[in-house]
Design a protein around this motif. Structure first.
Motif, PDB file in Angstrom:
ATOM      1  N   UNK A 184       0.829  -1.204   0.000  1.00  0.00           N
ATOM      2  CA  UNK A 184       0.000   0.000   0.000  1.00  0.00           C
ATOM      3  C   UNK A 184       0.866   1.257   0.000  1.00  0.00           C
ATOM      4  N   UNK A 185       2.019   1.184   0.657  1.00  0.00           N
ATOM      5  CA  UNK A 185       2.917   2.335   0.722  1.00  0.00           C
ATOM      6  C   UNK A 185       3.405   2.741  -0.664  1.00  0.00           C
ATOM      7  N   UNK A 186       3.635   1.768  -1.543  1.00  0.00           N
ATOM      8  CA  UNK A 186       4.116   2.082  -2.890  1.00  0.00           C
ATOM      9  C   UNK A 186       2.958   2.226  -3.894  1.00  0.00           C
ATOM     10  N   UNK A 187       1.724   2.163  -3.388  1.00  0.00           N
ATOM     11  CA  UNK A 187       0.563   2.361  -4.254  1.00  0.00           C
ATOM     12  C   UNK A 187       0.263   1.187  -5.170  1.00  0.00           C
ATOM     13  N   UNK A 188       0.595  -0.018  -4.731  1.00  0.00           N
ATOM     14  CA  UNK A 188       0.351  -1.214  -5.536  1.00  0.00           C
ATOM     15  C   UNK A 188      -0.550  -2.177  -4.774  1.00  0.00           C
ATOM     16  N   UNK A 189      -1.008  -3.221  -5.488  1.00  0.00           N
ATOM     17  CA  UNK A 189      -1.852  -4.216  -4.840  1.00  0.00           C
ATOM     18  C   UNK A 189      -1.305  -5.626  -5.086  1.00  0.00           C
ATOM     19  N   UNK A 190      -2.006  -6.610  -4.542  1.00  0.00           N
ATOM     20  CA  UNK A 190      -1.546  -7.997  -4.616  1.00  0.00           C
ATOM     21  C   UNK A 190      -1.497  -8.499  -6.060  1.00  0.00           C
ATOM     22  N   UNK A 191      -2.449  -8.095  -6.880  1.00  0.00           N
ATOM     23  CA  UNK A 191      -2.472  -8.535  -8.278  1.00  0.00           C
ATOM     24  C   UNK A 191      -1.233  -8.040  -9.027  1.00  0.00           C
ATOM     25  N   UNK A 192      -0.860  -6.791  -8.777  1.00  0.00           N
ATOM     26  CA  UNK A 192       0.358  -6.245  -9.406  1.00  0.00           C
ATOM     27  C   UNK A 192       1.579  -7.052  -8.991  1.00  0.00           C
ATOM     28  N   UNK A 193       1.666  -7.388  -7.703  1.00  0.00           N
ATOM     29  CA  UNK A 193       2.817  -8.145  -7.207  1.00  0.00           C
ATOM     30  C   UNK A 193       2.876  -9.520  -7.856  1.00  0.00           C
ATOM     31  N   UNK A 194       1.731 -10.164  -7.987  1.00  0.00           N
ATOM     32  CA  UNK A 194       1.724 -11.497  -8.604  1.00  0.00           C
ATOM     33  C   UNK A 194       2.146 -11.426 -10.083  1.00  0.00           C
ATOM     34  N   UNK A 195       1.732 -10.367 -10.758  1.00  0.00           N
ATOM     35  CA  UNK A 195       2.160 -10.182 -12.145  1.00  0.00           C
ATOM     36  C   UNK A 195       3.674 -10.004 -12.225  1.00  0.00           C
ATOM     37  N   UNK A 196       4.245  -9.253 -11.275  1.00  0.00           N
ATOM     38  CA  UNK A 196       5.689  -9.055 -11.251  1.00  0.00           C
ATOM     39  C   UNK A 196       6.427 -10.369 -10.976  1.00  0.00           C
ATOM     40  N   UNK A 197       5.843 -11.197 -10.121  1.00  0.00           N
ATOM     41  CA  UNK A 197       6.452 -12.500  -9.842  1.00  0.00           C
ATOM     42  C   UNK A 197       6.440 -13.382 -11.088  1.00  0.00           C
ATOM     43  N   UNK A 198       5.327 -13.360 -11.810  1.00  0.00           N
ATOM     44  CA  UNK A 198       5.214 -14.194 -13.019  1.00  0.00           C
ATOM     45  C   UNK A 198       6.229 -13.790 -14.088  1.00  0.00           C
ATOM     46  N   UNK A 199       6.536 -12.481 -14.144  1.00  0.00           N
ATOM     47  CA  UNK A 199       7.530 -12.015 -15.114  1.00  0.00           C
ATOM     48  C   UNK A 199       8.888 -12.680 -14.868  1.00  0.00           C
ATOM     49  N   UNK A 200       9.125 -13.088 -13.631  1.00  0.00           N
ATOM     50  CA  UNK A 200      10.387 -13.741 -13.280  1.00  0.00           C
ATOM     51  C   UNK A 200      10.183 -15.239 -13.038  1.00  0.00           C
ATOM     52  N   UNK A 201       9.078 -15.757 -13.608  1.00  0.00           N
ATOM     53  CA  UNK A 201       8.753 -17.184 -13.556  1.00  0.00           C
ATOM     54  C   UNK A 201       8.602 -17.703 -12.132  1.00  0.00           C
ATOM     55  N   UNK A 202       7.993 -16.864 -11.306  1.00  0.00           N
ATOM     56  CA  UNK A 202       7.638 -17.261  -9.951  1.00  0.00           C
ATOM     57  C   UNK A 202       6.125 -17.126  -9.843  1.00  0.00           C
ATOM     58  N   UNK A 203       5.427 -18.193  -9.426  1.00  0.00           N
ATOM     59  CA  UNK A 203       3.975 -18.217  -9.551  1.00  0.00           C
ATOM     60  C   UNK A 203       3.233 -18.158  -8.207  1.00  0.00           C
ATOM     61  N   UNK A 204       3.976 -18.115  -7.116  1.00  0.00           N
ATOM     62  CA  UNK A 204       3.346 -17.932  -5.813  1.00  0.00           C
ATOM     63  C   UNK A 204       4.361 -17.348  -4.841  1.00  0.00           C
TER      64      UNK A 204
END
Length: 224
Positions: A184-204
């Motif tokens: 919340x401090x950086x103005x993002x949500x859980x969906x954004x974080x999961x998308x960032x993880x997937x970009x690096x082939x991390x799915x959870x």
């Protein structure tokens, strides 16, 4: 209560401990090992109990201090002459970051969590895990840091480069758990974080030991 007796015993205890400290060495408080810390507590307890116990006189306090001083002196001799005893009395350093990777095993042995590690790194002017090549947890609880070559000197001023705004990195995942307050401090949500993880082939997030976000560099991930 005999205030005169307490005054004399307190003065004697102060002088005796001061002399004992001078004889045993010049270890600074921030350099105390766990054994040194315990020794200081016991010495203080011996003198403190002696001061307020009517049945204990100067002779008993002196005997306790001298005996404990002899034991400490013997310990110092043993650690100097026999290397095998150093690990027992002084402990040994732990490499908590090795070649840029946090060692969960070493952190577990040292009873150290990520928040504590980040605090220790910040005390060395390191605000991001990715800047670190090696970090060694010393026996006195401090950390020694060797930065990666890209983050070592020279500094921007040496190269006459323009000043850039500095943004602190935010820890987003710690030991498989998402830090929602920082999201919340950086103005993002859980969906954004999961998308960032997937970009690096991390799915959870359960696969991630540590993840942080820096504005100019995106999400840095270290898996288990």
């Amino acid at each position: 209560m005999n205030y005169g007796s307490i005054f004399i015993e307190t003065l004697f205890g102060f002088i005796a401990l001061f002399v004992l400290t001078k004889l045993l060495g010049k270890t600074q408080i921030k350099q105390l090992t766990a054994f040194d810390f315990i020794s200081a507590l016991i010495l203080g307890e011996l003198v403190g109990n002696g001061l307020y116990d009517d049945q204990v006189g100067l002779g008993a306090i002196a005997f306790a201090i001298v005996l404990w001083g002899i034991l400490l002196y013997i310990t110092e001799i043993l650690t100097q002459k026999f290397k095998q005893t150093r690990n027992i009395f002084e402990g040994k350093p732990s490499i908590v970051i090795h070649k840029g990777k946090v060692s969960k095993q070493e952190m577990k042995k040292a009873k150290l969590d990520m928040n504590q590690l980040l605090h220790l790194l910040r005390s060395k002017d390191v605000f991001s895990i990715k800047e670190v090549d090696y970090a060694i947890l010393e026996t006195d609880g401090t950390v020694s840091v060797l930065k990666k070559s890209n983050y070592q000197m020279p500094i921007r001023k040496d190269l006459n480069l323009p000043i850039e705004q500095i943004m602190l990195p935010f820890m987003l995942i710690n030991d498989g758990e998402i830090i929602y307050d920082n999201l919340r401090e950086i103005g993002r949500d859980e969906n954004w974080l999961r998308d960032e993880l997937k970009k690096q082939e991390v799915y959870t997030e359960k696969e991630v030991f540590y993840a942080e976000y820096a504005k100019e560099e995106g999400v840095y991930i270290q898996s288990y």
